[in-house]
Write an enzyme that holds these catalytic residues in place. Structure first.
Site, PDB file in Angstrom:
ATOM      1  N   HIS A 124       0.824  -1.230   0.000  1.00  0.00           N
ATOM      2  CA  HIS A 124       0.000   0.000   0.000  1.00  0.00           C
ATOM      3  C   HIS A 124       0.851   1.271   0.000  1.00  0.00           C
ATOM      4  O   HIS A 124       0.313   2.361  -0.176  1.00  0.00           O
ATOM      5  CB  HIS A 124      -0.923   0.046   1.227  1.00  0.00           C
ATOM      6  CG  HIS A 124      -1.976  -1.021   1.226  1.00  0.00           C
ATOM      7  ND1 HIS A 124      -2.838  -1.219   0.168  1.00  0.00           N
ATOM      8  CD2 HIS A 124      -2.307  -1.965   2.160  1.00  0.00           C
ATOM      9  CE1 HIS A 124      -3.643  -2.238   0.445  1.00  0.00           C
ATOM     10  NE2 HIS A 124      -3.333  -2.708   1.646  1.00  0.00           N
ATOM     11  N   ASP A 161      -2.464 -10.663  -2.309  1.00  0.00           N
ATOM     12  CA  ASP A 161      -3.040 -10.140  -1.062  1.00  0.00           C
ATOM     13  C   ASP A 161      -4.496  -9.763  -1.368  1.00  0.00           C
ATOM     14  O   ASP A 161      -4.816  -9.337  -2.473  1.00  0.00           O
ATOM     15  CB  ASP A 161      -2.239  -8.905  -0.623  1.00  0.00           C
ATOM     16  CG  ASP A 161      -2.662  -8.396   0.746  1.00  0.00           C
ATOM     17  OD1 ASP A 161      -1.944  -8.678   1.730  1.00  0.00           O
ATOM     18  OD2 ASP A 161      -3.716  -7.714   0.842  1.00  0.00           O
ATOM     19  N   HIS A 163      -6.179  -7.305  -0.484  1.00  0.00           N
ATOM     20  CA  HIS A 163      -6.357  -5.870  -0.741  1.00  0.00           C
ATOM     21  C   HIS A 163      -5.620  -5.481  -2.029  1.00  0.00           C
ATOM     22  O   HIS A 163      -4.568  -6.045  -2.333  1.00  0.00           O
ATOM     23  CB  HIS A 163      -5.812  -5.054   0.432  1.00  0.00           C
ATOM     24  CG  HIS A 163      -6.460  -5.388   1.746  1.00  0.00           C
ATOM     25  ND1 HIS A 163      -5.883  -6.269   2.642  1.00  0.00           N
ATOM     26  CD2 HIS A 163      -7.631  -4.982   2.286  1.00  0.00           C
ATOM     27  CE1 HIS A 163      -6.693  -6.388   3.696  1.00  0.00           C
ATOM     28  NE2 HIS A 163      -7.756  -5.619   3.511  1.00  0.00           N
ATOM     29  N   ASP A 248      -4.407 -12.824   3.520  1.00  0.00           N
ATOM     30  CA  ASP A 248      -5.673 -12.321   4.052  1.00  0.00           C
ATOM     31  C   ASP A 248      -6.872 -12.616   3.148  1.00  0.00           C
ATOM     32  O   ASP A 248      -7.995 -12.234   3.481  1.00  0.00           O
ATOM     33  CB  ASP A 248      -5.585 -10.826   4.388  1.00  0.00           C
ATOM     34  CG  ASP A 248      -4.818 -10.019   3.366  1.00  0.00           C
ATOM     35  OD1 ASP A 248      -4.511 -10.547   2.282  1.00  0.00           O
ATOM     36  OD2 ASP A 248      -4.523  -8.835   3.661  1.00  0.00           O
TER      37      ASP A 248
HETATM   38 ZN   LIG Z   1      -4.000  -7.156   2.706  1.00  0.00          ZN
END
Ligand SMILES: [Zn+2]
Length: 341
Positions: A124, A161, A163, A248
């Site tokens: 991120h 991931d 996200h 995740d």
């Molecule tokens: Zn994540």
């Protein structure tokens, strides 16, 4: 064959924000499990701290200096999710340094596969903005090192991931030497990653977003990796494959609602290893998120024999999901013939 590599460092435990889900126990749980399997035969190496010049190939020097100063000052919150402590600097430069050292070793042929399993995660982090638990873009630093330092012209990053890897995307959006492929739950934090964004300028076609709805499990995730990401490897023939390996998307994860199982992570690994083997590319995994301790440990343990397998692993038959068919059609202007690749 040279042994696979596992980069780690105790500094990963020094970035500790009480009550935060991105916590030192993630590494403790992972290392307890992988260590119980004698590290699957990996050479376990201490991750070096990333040199300033290695970080600043991705993050402006003033940003790197600001993070260092904040940590030297005892830390502080950058946003509600992203909090630095005195120990964050050392943890973050080792997390980036481990990923970069893994790339150095893979490019030098010292290993064919390896893992950089440190924290904080990185995908991120934008060039000048820490966010989403991330300070430096570990996988981006590693990919940029492969192109800038080692002269590679084709590096593929698969980010599984749960996200969207907005930071990695921001860093390479205009680049044609790094192909970024992200499977992510949508809608979900950070709210980026629409299928319609394919990169910009010279990088058009080199950013592949594969959003999936909440509740998606092995069928969706495995199909997108087997029928979109792996064909991109075979079509583009990258010299290096990196995986932003978060855990995740696992069904037990508390921060998202996907339903991937341990077998699903092993299957995605098999698809990527097969494709990478076909084009002679080494494969490096860089740890991202994953917030259920058991899920991280079990999922990583499940994929290690596949990642490290001496022979090219079998991926088995993976059904074509409509999401994969739609993605292949969408990518046709930039990646014709992907369905057959
Ligand atoms: Zn994540």
């Amino acid at each position: 064959m040279p042994p696979a590599l596992w980069f780690r460092h105790d500094a990963s435990l020094g970035h500790d924000v009480p009550g935060h889900p991105e916590r030192p126990d993630r590494i403790r749980a992972l290392e307890a499990e992988i260590g119980a399997h004698e590290w699957f035969g990996c050479s376990v190496l201490e991750a070096p701290a990333a040199e300033r010049s290695v970080l600043s190939a991705v993050h402006p020097a003033r940003y790197v200096a600001a993070i260092e100063a904040l940590c030297a000052d005892g830390g502080g919150a950058i946003d509600a999710d992203t909090v630095a402590t005195a120990g964050t600097w050392e943890a973050a430069v080792r997390a980036a340094g481990g990923a970069a050292a893994l790339v150095d070793a893979l490019v030098a042929g010292e290993a064919r596969t390896g893992v950089s399993a440190l924290r904080p995660p990185g995908h991120h982090a934008e060039p000048e903005r820490a966010m989403g638990f991330c300070f430096f873009g570990n996988v981006a630093v590693a990919a940029r090192r492969a192109t800038a330092e080692h002269g590679l012209s084709r590096v593929l990053i698969l980010d599984w991931d749960v996200h969207h890897g907005n930071g990695t995307e921001a860093i390479f959006a205009g680049a044609s030497d790094v192909l970024f492929v992200s499977v992510h739950e949508s809608p979900l934090y950070p709210g980026t990653g629409p299928a319609s964004f394919v990169g910009s300028g010279a990088g058009e076609g080199f950013n592949v977003n594969l959003p999936v709805p909440g509740g998606s499990g092995d069928a969706e995730w495995r199909s997108l990796v087997e029928h979109v990401a792996a064909p991109l490897v075979r079509a583009w023939e990258p010299q290096l494959v990196l995986v932003s390996a978060g855990f995740d998307a696992h069904r037990d994860d508390p921060l998202a609602s996907c339903r991937v199982t341990e077998a699903g992570f092993a299957g995605m690994t098999a698809s990527m290893r097969r494709a990478a083997d076909a084009v002679g590319a080494p494969v490096g995994l860089v740890l991202e998120g994953g917030y259920d301790l058991g899920a991280i440990a079990r999922s990583c343990a499940a994929l290690m024999p596949v990642l490290l397998s001496e022979a090219t692993p079998e991926a088995g038959a993976v059904e074509r999901h409509p999401l994969a068919d739609a993605a292949v059609r969408r990518l046709e202007p930039w990646w014709p013939g992907l369905a057959a690749a």
